[in-house]
Design an enzyme around this catalytic site. Structure first.
Site, PDB file in Angstrom:
ATOM      1  N   GLY A   1       1.502  22.402   6.045  1.00  0.00           N
ATOM      2  CA  GLY A   1       0.244  23.462   6.543  1.00  0.00           C
ATOM      3  C   GLY A   1       0.438  24.569   6.932  1.00  0.00           C
ATOM      4  O   GLY A   1       1.392  24.671   7.899  1.00  0.00           O
TER       5      GLY A   1
ATOM      6  N   ARG B   1       4.337  22.744  -0.208  1.00  0.00           N
ATOM      7  CA  ARG B   1       4.836  21.610   0.251  1.00  0.00           C
ATOM      8  C   ARG B   1       5.609  21.583  -1.053  1.00  0.00           C
ATOM      9  O   ARG B   1       5.225  20.679  -1.837  1.00  0.00           O
ATOM     10  CB  ARG B   1       4.207  20.508   0.368  1.00  0.00           C
TER      11      ARG B   1
ATOM     12  N   ASP C   1       6.726  18.189  10.259  1.00  0.00           N
ATOM     13  CA  ASP C   1       7.611  17.126  10.085  1.00  0.00           C
ATOM     14  C   ASP C   1       8.048  16.619   8.649  1.00  0.00           C
ATOM     15  O   ASP C   1       9.737  17.295   8.985  1.00  0.00           O
ATOM     16  CB  ASP C   1       6.574  15.878  10.166  1.00  0.00           C
TER      17      ASP C   1
ATOM     18  N   ASP D   1      -0.848  19.505  14.585  1.00  0.00           N
ATOM     19  CA  ASP D   1      -1.371  17.708  14.518  1.00  0.00           C
ATOM     20  C   ASP D   1      -0.124  18.262  15.819  1.00  0.00           C
ATOM     21  O   ASP D   1      -0.978  17.064  16.372  1.00  0.00           O
ATOM     22  CB  ASP D   1      -1.127  17.127  13.258  1.00  0.00           C
TER      23      ASP D   1
ATOM     24  N   ASP E   1       1.731  16.527  15.998  1.00  0.00           N
ATOM     25  CA  ASP E   1       2.742  15.421  16.241  1.00  0.00           C
ATOM     26  C   ASP E   1       4.597  15.451  16.356  1.00  0.00           C
ATOM     27  O   ASP E   1       4.952  14.695  15.975  1.00  0.00           O
ATOM     28  CB  ASP E   1       2.816  14.782  15.463  1.00  0.00           C
TER      29      ASP E   1
ATOM     30  N   ARG F   1      -3.511  13.662  10.240  1.00  0.00           N
ATOM     31  CA  ARG F   1      -2.577  13.227   9.611  1.00  0.00           C
ATOM     32  C   ARG F   1      -2.310  12.469  10.301  1.00  0.00           C
ATOM     33  O   ARG F   1      -3.126  11.049  10.501  1.00  0.00           O
ATOM     34  CB  ARG F   1      -1.465  13.625   9.418  1.00  0.00           C
TER      35      ARG F   1
HETATM   36  O1  F6P Z   1      -0.113  18.792   8.938  1.00  0.00           O
HETATM   37  C1  F6P Z   1      -1.370  19.335   9.088  1.00  0.00           C
HETATM   38  C2  F6P Z   1      -3.180  18.955   8.168  1.00  0.00           C
HETATM   39  O2  F6P Z   1      -3.873  19.797   8.016  1.00  0.00           O
HETATM   40  C3  F6P Z   1      -2.921  17.175   8.377  1.00  0.00           C
HETATM   41  O3  F6P Z   1      -3.748  17.546   9.974  1.00  0.00           O
HETATM   42  C4  F6P Z   1      -4.133  16.800   6.908  1.00  0.00           C
HETATM   43  O4  F6P Z   1      -3.504  15.922   7.214  1.00  0.00           O
HETATM   44  C5  F6P Z   1      -2.823  17.226   6.286  1.00  0.00           C
HETATM   45  O5  F6P Z   1      -2.914  18.476   7.075  1.00  0.00           O
HETATM   46  C6  F6P Z   1      -3.751  18.015   5.017  1.00  0.00           C
HETATM   47  O6  F6P Z   1      -2.672  18.761   4.378  1.00  0.00           O
HETATM   48  P1  F6P Z   1      -4.378  19.696   2.867  1.00  0.00           P
HETATM   49  O7  F6P Z   1      -3.785  20.939   3.175  1.00  0.00           O
HETATM   50  O8  F6P Z   1      -2.884  19.882   1.615  1.00  0.00           O
HETATM   51  O9  F6P Z   1      -5.335  18.881   2.113  1.00  0.00           O
END
Ligand code: F6P
Length: 326
Positions: free
Chosen positions: A14, A75, A106, A131, A133, A175
């Site tokens: 992300g 990703r 991560d 996040d 994290d 997340r």
């Molecule tokens: O890891 C960053 C994040 O924004 C999380 O907080 C969230 O769960 C996820 O990515 C959302 O991902 P996407 O943009 O693929 O929907």
């Protein structure tokens, strides 16, 4: 691999505000120290397909203030396969890239660890995620900006909550982690935070209601960390409608608003420091480490620690929130 002449840089997972500041810092610090730099587009996807461009210092001009990532991000499912990583390695050989700086969360740092070990490539990572994290760093690039965005939104929601005497559930990202939810609850003066780290046997909603949240206030804001497991803010709002119909309840899901926008001063400085430190780490012969920050000092955290250990939430913050929400 012999001496490093050319460093590849990519952003993955992300996007997070401050990633551009990190790209700028890595590029400029590398060039300053005599390396060539190649920008790899769309994360590991670009490493597989060869979407790569040599960067001069001008390629990163005027980006420190921009959100998102000029390198784009993805990703990559293919990079999770040995075949995908082999293709990526072949691209690196073809492009003459000797080392990698990966900016991401991560999953991205896990990819860097596996790739670095598999092909004996010096890889260092920068913690880039809203996040917060990642273990071993007090904060991550993008976290501060996201939190500022959240509190700006909650301040606005509070106007309606107060005017209508409503109970609002505001869902924030994170997340599986509750850092954004808990700290934004403190910073916005919310009445409670529902976070995954506190998901014990106790029912967080019931606890909140039983504390008598309406003793002194007619409106309340509860920040809920997103959760695919229990359904997040919608779930709690439904429960209140059914179990406590006397409350006028509403939900706001902040969504991707939290990921965009100009990075805060904190994130720009953090990204700049970590970017320079990434190049220094490579010059020192470091590999398979994330560059983190602890007590305002740069630290090297082995990838294995950064991504595996669940970063603990500071439980004294839960108490702060409880005490201040009476
Ligand atoms: O890891 C960053 C994040 O924004 C999380 O907080 C969230 O769960 C996820 O990515 C959302 O991902 P996407 O943009 O693929 O929907």
């Amino acid at each position: 691999m012999g001496t490093i002449k050319c460093i590849g840089i990519l952003t993955s997972g992300g996007d997070a505000p401050g990633m551009n500041a990190a790209i700028r810092a890595v590029t400029r610090s590398a060039i300053y120290n005599g390396f060539r730099v190649k920008g790899i587009y769309r994360g590991y996807e670009g490493l597989i397909t060869g979407e790569i461009k040599e960067f001069q210092t001008q390629n990163v001009s005027n980006i420190i203030q921009q959100g998102g990532t000029i390198l784009k991000t993805a990703r990559s499912k293919e990079f999770e396969t040995p075949e995908g990583r082999k293709k990526a390695f072949e691209t690196m050989q073809k492009e003459g890239i000797d080392a990698l700086v990966v900016i991401g969360g991560d999953g991205s740092l896990t990819g860097a660890r596996i790739f670095g070990e598999e092909f004996n490539i010096p890889c260092v990572g920068l913690p880039g995620t809203i996040d917060n994290d990642l273990f071993g760093t007090d904060t991550t690039i993008g976290y501060d900006t996201a939190m500022n965005t959240i509190i700006e939104c909650v301040d606005k929601i509070r106007d309606t909550a107060t005017s209508h005497d409503r109970l609002f559930f505001v869902e924030v990202m994170g997340r599986d982690a509750g850092f954004l939810a808990l700290n934004s609850a403190i910073a916005s003066g919310a009445e409670a935070a529902i976070i995954p780290e506190d998901r014990t046997d106790a029912d967080q909603l019931e606890e909140f209601i039983n504390r008598g949240f309406r003793k002194t206030k007619k409106s309340s804001i509860v920040i809920v960390a997103e959760s695919p497991k229990d359904g997040g803010a919608m779930h709690y709002a439904e429960r209140v409608k059914n179990e406590y119909p006397q409350y006028d309840v509403r939900v706001t899901i902040l969504g991707h608003i939290q990921r965009g926008g100009r990075p805060s001063a904190h994130d720009r400085i953090l990204a700049s420091r970590l970017g320079c430190a990434a190049i220094e780490a490579l010059m020192e012969g470091q590999r398979n480490v994330m560059i983190g920050i602890q007590n305002d000092k740069i630290v090297y955290v082995p990838f294995t620690k950064a991504v595996k250990n669940d970063k603990p939430i500071d439980r004294s913050l839960i108490r702060v929130l409880d005490e201040l929400s009476i």
